[in-house]
Design a protein around this motif. Structure first.
Motif, mmCIF file in Angstrom:
data_model
loop_
_atom_site.group_PDB
_atom_site.id
_atom_site.type_symbol
_atom_site.label_atom_id
_atom_site.label_comp_id
_atom_site.label_asym_id
_atom_site.label_seq_id
_atom_site.Cartn_x
_atom_site.Cartn_y
_atom_site.Cartn_z
ATOM 1 N N MET A 127 18.950 9.709 -9.589
ATOM 2 C CA MET A 127 18.364 10.286 -8.384
ATOM 3 C C MET A 127 16.845 10.317 -8.481
ATOM 4 N N LYS A 128 16.328 10.605 -9.676
ATOM 5 C CA LYS A 128 14.876 10.621 -9.866
ATOM 6 C C LYS A 128 14.291 9.234 -9.630
ATOM 7 N N ILE A 129 14.953 8.211 -10.172
ATOM 8 C CA ILE A 129 14.491 6.833 -9.984
ATOM 9 C C ILE A 129 14.553 6.450 -8.509
ATOM 10 N N ALA A 130 15.634 6.854 -7.829
ATOM 11 C CA ALA A 130 15.777 6.536 -6.409
ATOM 12 C C ALA A 130 14.683 7.215 -5.587
ATOM 13 N N LYS A 131 14.360 8.460 -5.901
ATOM 14 C CA LYS A 131 13.308 9.168 -5.177
ATOM 15 C C LYS A 131 11.959 8.492 -5.379
ATOM 16 N N GLU A 132 11.683 8.085 -6.619
ATOM 17 C CA GLU A 132 10.425 7.398 -6.905
ATOM 18 C C GLU A 132 10.347 6.078 -6.138
ATOM 19 N N LYS A 133 11.456 5.350 -6.115
ATOM 20 C CA LYS A 133 11.487 4.069 -5.408
ATOM 21 C C LYS A 133 11.307 4.283 -3.907
ATOM 22 N N ARG A 134 11.957 5.343 -3.378
ATOM 23 C CA ARG A 134 11.830 5.650 -1.959
ATOM 24 C C ARG A 134 10.382 6.001 -1.604
ATOM 25 N N ALA A 135 9.730 6.783 -2.460
ATOM 26 C CA ALA A 135 8.331 7.150 -2.215
ATOM 27 C C ALA A 135 7.440 5.916 -2.263
ATOM 28 N N GLU A 136 7.705 5.025 -3.215
ATOM 29 C CA GLU A 136 6.922 3.791 -3.325
ATOM 30 C C GLU A 136 7.111 2.917 -2.086
ATOM 31 N N THR A 137 8.352 2.801 -1.619
ATOM 32 C CA THR A 137 8.631 2.011 -0.423
ATOM 33 C C THR A 137 7.926 2.609 0.785
ATOM 34 N N LYS A 138 7.941 3.918 0.883
ATOM 35 C CA LYS A 138 7.282 4.592 2.004
ATOM 36 C C LYS A 138 5.781 4.314 1.990
ATOM 37 N N LEU A 139 5.170 4.369 0.809
ATOM 38 C CA LEU A 139 3.744 4.067 0.701
ATOM 39 C C LEU A 139 3.451 2.620 1.085
ATOM 40 N N ASN A 140 4.304 1.700 0.631
ATOM 41 C CA ASN A 140 4.103 0.280 0.970
ATOM 42 C C ASN A 140 4.222 0.042 2.468
ATOM 43 N N GLN A 141 5.215 0.684 3.102
ATOM 44 C CA GLN A 141 5.387 0.524 4.544
ATOM 45 C C GLN A 141 4.202 1.097 5.307
ATOM 46 N N GLU A 142 3.698 2.235 4.860
ATOM 47 C CA GLU A 142 2.527 2.837 5.505
ATOM 48 C C GLU A 142 1.308 1.929 5.346
ATOM 49 N N LYS A 143 1.166 1.333 4.170
ATOM 50 C CA LYS A 143 0.060 0.416 3.921
ATOM 51 C C LYS A 143 0.153 -0.800 4.844
ATOM 52 N N LYS A 144 1.376 -1.361 4.973
ATOM 53 C CA LYS A 144 1.572 -2.512 5.857
ATOM 54 C C LYS A 144 1.267 -2.146 7.310
ATOM 55 N N ARG A 145 1.700 -0.940 7.727
ATOM 56 C CA ARG A 145 1.463 -0.496 9.094
ATOM 57 C C ARG A 145 -0.038 -0.379 9.373
ATOM 58 N N LEU A 146 -0.782 0.179 8.419
ATOM 59 C CA LEU A 146 -2.226 0.315 8.594
ATOM 60 C C LEU A 146 -2.914 -1.048 8.632
ATOM 61 N N GLU A 147 -2.475 -1.977 7.775
ATOM 62 C CA GLU A 147 -3.039 -3.327 7.785
ATOM 63 C C GLU A 147 -2.769 -4.024 9.112
ATOM 64 N N LYS A 148 -1.562 -3.857 9.623
ATOM 65 C CA LYS A 148 -1.194 -4.471 10.900
ATOM 66 C C LYS A 148 -2.045 -3.903 12.033
ATOM 67 N N ALA A 149 -2.249 -2.592 12.036
ATOM 68 C CA ALA A 149 -3.077 -1.959 13.065
ATOM 69 C C ALA A 149 -4.523 -2.428 12.956
ATOM 70 N N GLU A 150 -5.007 -2.572 11.734
ATOM 71 C CA GLU A 150 -6.376 -3.044 11.536
ATOM 72 C C GLU A 150 -6.530 -4.489 12.012
ATOM 73 N N ASN A 151 -5.545 -5.329 11.696
ATOM 74 C CA ASN A 151 -5.582 -6.724 12.154
ATOM 75 C C ASN A 151 -5.532 -6.796 13.686
ATOM 76 N N TRP A 152 -4.735 -5.922 14.305
ATOM 77 C CA TRP A 152 -4.635 -5.903 15.766
ATOM 78 C C TRP A 152 -5.970 -5.508 16.395
ATOM 79 N N LYS A 153 -6.642 -4.513 15.828
ATOM 80 C CA LYS A 153 -7.953 -4.113 16.353
ATOM 81 C C LYS A 153 -8.962 -5.246 16.206
ATOM 82 N N LEU A 154 -8.926 -5.917 15.073
ATOM 83 C CA LEU A 154 -9.830 -7.038 14.840
ATOM 84 C C LEU A 154 -9.559 -8.166 15.834
#
Length: 143
Positions: free
Chosen positions: A81-108
């Motif tokens: 469960m600890k490993i799954a939580k860590e992986k879930r948090a990492e995935t969430k951070l990656n998705q947020e990073k991708k979302r911000l990059e996509k928004a930045e590219n759209w503004k550009l």
């Protein structure tokens, strides 16, 4: 360590090493055992015994832990469960990073190009082909 240790602190120190090791340390601290540059045979044996006893205690604790099947299964589940939580948090951070990059590219992209000016105007914005007859009709140059 000139301060007086409580009984519990003494028990903890003995438990961490061994009784003989604790006695040797106290005798050296109080000056009853002269510790020279070269350790004596009894000092070496006491330290070796403390090391072996500590290792034995760790192995016995591990054996007790693994002999109880339910506790072992519970511990394994907690680890998964600890490993799954860590992986879930990492995935969430990656998705947020991708979302911000996509928004930045759209503004550009919006700053560099005209993307939408309304239903009637934007329909032909990205059309690369030109109709030379219509351009000539309005006296516009053909590119």
């Amino acid at each position: 360590m000139s301060e007086q240790l409580s009984k519990q602190q003494i028990y903890d120190r003995i438990k961490a090493t061994s009784k003989d090791s604790y006695i040797l340390e106290e005798m050296q601290r109080l000056g009853f055992w002269q510790s020279g540059s070269e350790p004596t045979l009894s000092e070496i044996l006491i330290k070796q015994e403390a090391k072996v006893e500590k290792e034995l205690n760790e192995l016995l604790a591990q054996d007790r832990k693994f002999s109880n099947r339910e506790a072992m299964i519970l511990e394994m589940r907690k680890a998964r469960m600890k490993i799954a939580k860590e992986k879930r948090a990492e995935t969430k951070l990656n998705q947020e990073k991708k979302r911000l990059e996509k928004a930045e590219n759209w503004k550009l992209l919006q700053q560099q190009q005209i993307l939408y000016l309304g239903e009637t105007v934007s329909k032909g914005l990205n059309v690369k082909e030109t109709n030379s007859q219509i351009l000539e009709k309005y006296n516009l140059p053909v590119f």
